[in-house]
Design an enzyme around this catalytic site. Structure first.
Site, short mmCIF file in Angstrom:
data_model
loop_
_atom_site.label_atom_id
_atom_site.label_comp_id
_atom_site.label_asym_id
_atom_site.label_seq_id
_atom_site.Cartn_x
_atom_site.Cartn_y
_atom_site.Cartn_z
N SER A 47 0.81 -1.22 0.00
CA SER A 47 0.00 0.00 0.00
C SER A 47 0.84 1.27 0.00
CB SER A 47 -0.95 0.00 1.21
OG SER A 47 -0.23 -0.13 2.41
N ASP A 90 -3.75 -9.90 7.03
CA ASP A 90 -2.59 -9.92 7.93
C ASP A 90 -1.65 -11.03 7.49
OD1 ASP A 90 -0.77 -10.04 9.95
OD2 ASP A 90 -2.23 -10.40 11.56
N TYR A 96 13.45 -6.43 15.68
CA TYR A 96 13.50 -6.17 14.23
C TYR A 96 14.76 -6.81 13.62
CZ TYR A 96 13.33 -3.36 9.92
OH TYR A 96 13.29 -2.94 8.61
P1 NAP Z 1 6.11 1.12 5.51
O1 NAP Z 1 6.15 2.38 4.72
O2 NAP Z 1 5.77 1.19 6.96
O3 NAP Z 1 5.12 0.08 4.76
C1 NAP Z 1 4.92 -1.19 5.31
C2 NAP Z 1 3.93 -1.95 4.47
O4 NAP Z 1 3.68 -3.22 5.09
C3 NAP Z 1 2.58 -1.26 4.36
O5 NAP Z 1 2.03 -1.48 3.09
C4 NAP Z 1 1.76 -1.96 5.42
O6 NAP Z 1 0.38 -1.91 5.15
C5 NAP Z 1 2.28 -3.39 5.29
N1 NAP Z 1 2.00 -4.18 6.48
C6 NAP Z 1 2.37 -3.95 7.74
N2 NAP Z 1 1.91 -4.91 8.56
C7 NAP Z 1 1.23 -5.79 7.78
C8 NAP Z 1 0.54 -6.99 8.02
N3 NAP Z 1 0.45 -7.50 9.25
N4 NAP Z 1 -0.04 -7.63 6.98
C9 NAP Z 1 0.04 -7.12 5.73
N5 NAP Z 1 0.69 -5.98 5.42
C10 NAP Z 1 1.28 -5.32 6.45
O7 NAP Z 1 7.51 0.37 5.45
P2 NAP Z 1 8.69 0.39 4.37
O8 NAP Z 1 9.72 1.30 4.86
O9 NAP Z 1 8.13 0.54 3.01
O10 NAP Z 1 9.24 -1.08 4.58
C11 NAP Z 1 8.97 -2.15 3.69
C12 NAP Z 1 9.91 -3.30 4.02
O11 NAP Z 1 11.25 -2.85 3.90
C13 NAP Z 1 9.75 -3.80 5.45
O12 NAP Z 1 9.94 -5.21 5.49
C14 NAP Z 1 10.88 -3.11 6.19
O13 NAP Z 1 11.29 -3.81 7.32
C15 NAP Z 1 11.95 -3.11 5.10
N6 NAP Z 1 13.01 -2.13 5.29
C16 NAP Z 1 12.70 -0.79 5.34
C17 NAP Z 1 13.75 0.11 5.52
C18 NAP Z 1 13.53 1.60 5.58
O14 NAP Z 1 14.50 2.33 5.88
N7 NAP Z 1 12.35 2.11 5.30
C19 NAP Z 1 15.06 -0.35 5.65
C20 NAP Z 1 15.31 -1.71 5.60
C21 NAP Z 1 14.27 -2.58 5.41
P3 NAP Z 1 -0.64 -1.32 6.25
O15 NAP Z 1 -0.12 -0.01 6.65
O16 NAP Z 1 -1.92 -1.26 5.51
O17 NAP Z 1 -0.65 -2.32 7.35
#
Ligand code: NAP
Length: 250
Positions: free
Chosen positions: A15, A66, A158
């Protein structure tokens, strides 16, 4: 590609943030993407992803689901596979943080992060594996994190989940390689999304201070690596963790 005449991809957590950027990289005519999301009571962010992907000529569908729910994931993946005649690509991207120092870390926050970040990958990968093995083709990409390799004070849950993703990736890569299924992980560093926007300024500065390139990464920079890993050019790459962090971890 499977026998069906389009590429079918499932992206978890599509999303917003990195998941949405991955969908936009994959989105083109002849591609069908199914994504899920979970938390907010409204679907505004998911609807925006759908609108953007349709603009690129991609077939797209979304559900509120979920990813840590084993049976719901299996039912969902089966439904997508049945509707489209198979699934070619799985990107395990959904993730959450519940940060705290060890002494204050609540059991519920440990469990939630491990369930959404790590158990979800087991749920989704097991659910797609059988049909990918049958069709003798598959591309699986798991989103890990630099923190899974380096550790980070305040993120034991995490970091454990993301280190788990790396071990999971390598094990499944070994299991599925002979069926022409590649399994890789992408480990981003500090990427500008809602996940990092909520960090206190001090924590953001501390992260940025550790990055030799002196800037945060963009979701699109992660998405382009995922697109490469699911392309034919990456057919001989499996079991790898591709780090993408501006030099933060070498
Ligand atoms: P984000 O903006 O918080 O987006 C997270 C996404 O995961 C949203 O679409 C959210 O949808 C969905 N989500 C969360 N809980 C869920 C659940 N229980 N079931 C289904 N969907 C769920 O995070 P992001 O930064 O894009 O991160 C994406 C991935 O990259 C994650 O695995 C994160 O750990 C990894 N990552 C991010 C970073 C960074 O710096 N941003 C760095 C390293 C790794 P809803 O809001 O609708 O729940």
């Amino acid at each position: 590609m499977a026998e069906h005449n389009k590429r079918v991809a499932v992206v978890t957590g599509g999303s917003r943030g990195i998941g949405r950027a991955i969908i936009m990289e994959l989105a083109e005519p002849g591609v069908s993407v199914a994504f899920n999301h979970y938390d907010p009571p409204d679907d505004i962010a998911a609807d925006e992803t759908i609108r953007m992907a349709k603009e690129k000529g991609c077939e797209i569908e979304a559900v509120r689901l979920d990813v840590s729910d084993y049976q719901a994931v299996h039912d969902y993946i089966k439904g997508v596979g049945d509707r489209h005649g198979g699934i070619d690509i799985l990107v395990n991207n959904a993730g959450i943080t519940r940060d705290n120092l060890l002494s204050r870390l609540k059991e519920a926050d440990w469990d939630a992060v491990l369930a959404v970040n790590l158990k979800s990958a087991f749920n989704c990968t097991q659910a797609v594996a059988r049909s990918m093995m049958k069709q003798r083709y598959g591309r699986i990409v798991n989103i890990a994190s630099v923190v899974g390799a380096m550790g980070n004070a305040g993120q034991a849950n995490y970091a454990a989940s993301k280190a788990g993703i790396m071990g999971f990736t390598k094990s499944i890569a070994r299991e599925l390689a002979s069926r022409n299924i590649t399994v890789n992980a992408v480990a981003p560093g500090f990427i500008e999304t809602e996940m990092t926007a909520k960090l206190p300024d001090k924590a953001k500065e501390a992260f940025l201070g550790q990055i030799p390139m002196g800037r945060a990464g963009q979701p699109e920079e992660v998405a382009r690596v995922v697109k490469f890993l699911v392309s034919d050019d990456a057919a001989y790459i499996t079991g790898q963790v591709i780090h993408l962090n501006g030099g933060m971890y070498m």
